[in-house]
Structure formats: structure tokens, C-alpha cells
Scaffold this motif. Structure first.
Motif, PDB file in Angstrom:
ATOM      1  N   SER A  58       0.821  -1.216   0.000  1.00 14.69           N
ATOM      2  CA  SER A  58       0.000   0.000   0.000  1.00 14.69           C
ATOM      3  C   SER A  58       0.855   1.266   0.000  1.00 14.69           C
ATOM      4  O   SER A  58       0.327   2.364   0.120  1.00 14.69           O
ATOM      5  CB  SER A  58      -0.942   0.004   1.209  1.00 14.69           C
ATOM      6  N   LYS A  59       2.176   1.103  -0.109  1.00 13.48           N
ATOM      7  CA  LYS A  59       3.125   2.233  -0.094  1.00 13.48           C
ATOM      8  C   LYS A  59       2.942   3.080   1.159  1.00 13.48           C
ATOM      9  O   LYS A  59       2.960   4.309   1.108  1.00 13.48           O
ATOM     10  CB  LYS A  59       2.996   3.058  -1.361  1.00 13.48           C
ATOM     11  N   GLY A  60       2.729   2.395   2.287  1.00 13.94           N
ATOM     12  CA  GLY A  60       2.622   3.061   3.572  1.00 13.94           C
ATOM     13  C   GLY A  60       1.270   3.665   3.888  1.00 13.94           C
ATOM     14  O   GLY A  60       1.086   4.241   4.953  1.00 13.94           O
ATOM     15  N   ARG A  61       0.303   3.531   2.987  1.00 17.02           N
ATOM     16  CA  ARG A  61      -1.020   4.126   3.223  1.00 17.02           C
ATOM     17  C   ARG A  61      -1.877   3.295   4.167  1.00 17.02           C
ATOM     18  O   ARG A  61      -2.845   3.800   4.728  1.00 17.02           O
ATOM     19  CB  ARG A  61      -1.758   4.330   1.907  1.00 17.02           C
ATOM     20  N   CYS A  62      -1.564   2.011   4.309  1.00 14.18           N
ATOM     21  CA  CYS A  62      -2.360   1.124   5.162  1.00 14.18           C
ATOM     22  C   CYS A  62      -1.452   0.436   6.177  1.00 14.18           C
ATOM     23  O   CYS A  62      -0.268   0.218   5.918  1.00 14.18           O
ATOM     24  CB  CYS A  62      -3.057   0.057   4.326  1.00 14.18           C
ATOM     25  N   SER A  63      -2.040   0.077   7.301  1.00 14.52           N
ATOM     26  CA  SER A  63      -1.302  -0.663   8.321  1.00 14.52           C
ATOM     27  C   SER A  63      -2.216  -1.708   8.956  1.00 14.52           C
ATOM     28  O   SER A  63      -3.438  -1.586   8.921  1.00 14.52           O
ATOM     29  CB  SER A  63      -0.766   0.283   9.394  1.00 14.52           C
ATOM     30  N   VAL A  64      -1.601  -2.742   9.515  1.00 13.06           N
ATOM     31  CA  VAL A  64      -2.343  -3.797  10.194  1.00 13.06           C
ATOM     32  C   VAL A  64      -2.410  -3.431  11.672  1.00 13.06           C
ATOM     33  O   VAL A  64      -1.385  -3.257  12.327  1.00 13.06           O
ATOM     34  CB  VAL A  64      -1.666  -5.168   9.988  1.00 13.06           C
TER      35      VAL A  64
END
Length: 131
Positions: free
Chosen positions: A72-78
Motif C-alpha cells: 500500500s506504499k505506507g497508506r495502510c497498516s495492520v
């Protein structure tokens, strides 16, 4: 929608025998979100990635965190990962939007529902094509 599709496919790319959630090979995933036409994708899961996906909870969590951030190129995180027998529950955050995905595994296929109203199904098609 594309970020969610990619993230959902990554997080839910799973299947297996007994304790394994994922088997290496060529997979087909169908993402359905009304009123759009289902999106079908094919991708290969390497033996190395399958081993990480089938790992214990800390191994799986680390793999999902790193691969989600990369894809996500840093746009999403778990945010969280839970394992319960043949089921995973993964919470992902993309900006201000949070999505909870619950996936159940059935041998060479899986079914998932997401809190954003999408459903995802996947099946293993066989070995990955030779490069």
C-alpha cells in the motif's frame, strides 16, 4: 477501492491443509463489492511467503504488517491479527478507514467477509507458471 482490494487480497490470500492457512502456488481471488462487477485477480504465492503466512501468530502478524505497508506504499497498516483454528480476523487501517476481515479456510479455498461490505473468495489453481 483498489487499495482495499489489494490489501484484502494480500491479507486473505490463504488456504490449506490441516494447520496450513496458505499453500504455495497460483491463486485466483474474486472480490465482490456491490454494485460493482466482481474483480478477479491471479497471483503466485511463493513457498517462502507461504511459510511466513502459515507461521505462528507473531510471525503472521509481522509478515502482514510488512507486506501491507509495502503493497500500500505506507497508506495502510495492520492494527490487529487473531488466529482461531481455521479462521483469521485481521483489522487494517487505511487513513481514517478501518476494515475488519474475517476469513475461513477450507483446504484449497477460502471465504472472507469484510466490515466494508465486500466479500472475497479464493482458490488455489495449481503450481505457478514457470518464468
Amino acid at each position: 477501492m483498489k487499495i482495499f482490494a489489494m490489501t484484502a487480497a494480500l491479507l486473505l490470500a490463504a488456504n490449506a491443509f490441516a494447520a496450513d492457512r496458505v499453500q504455495a502456488g497460483l491463486w485466483e481471488t474474486k472480490l465482490s463489492a456491490a454494485p460493482s462487477k466482481p474483480m478477479v485477480t491471479k497471483y503466485c504465492i511463493t513457498a517462502a511467503d507461504a511459510a511466513l503466512m502459515n507461521g505462528d501468530l507473531p510471525t503472521l502478524r509481522k509478515y502482514l504488517q510488512e507486506s501491507t505497508a509495502e503493497k500500500s506504499k505506507g497508506r495502510c497498516s495492520v492494527k490487529s491479527v487473531e488466529l482461531k483454528a481455521n479462521r483469521t480476523v485481521v483489522t487494517t487501517v487505511c487513513g481514517k478507514v478501518q476494515m475488519v476481515s474475517t476469513t475461513t479456510y477450507f483446504g484449497n479455498r477460502y471465504e472472507a467477509t469484510n466490515s466494508n461490505g465486500t466479500t472475497l473468495s479464493g482458490k488455489r489453481l495449481g503450481a505457478c507458471p514457470a518464468k
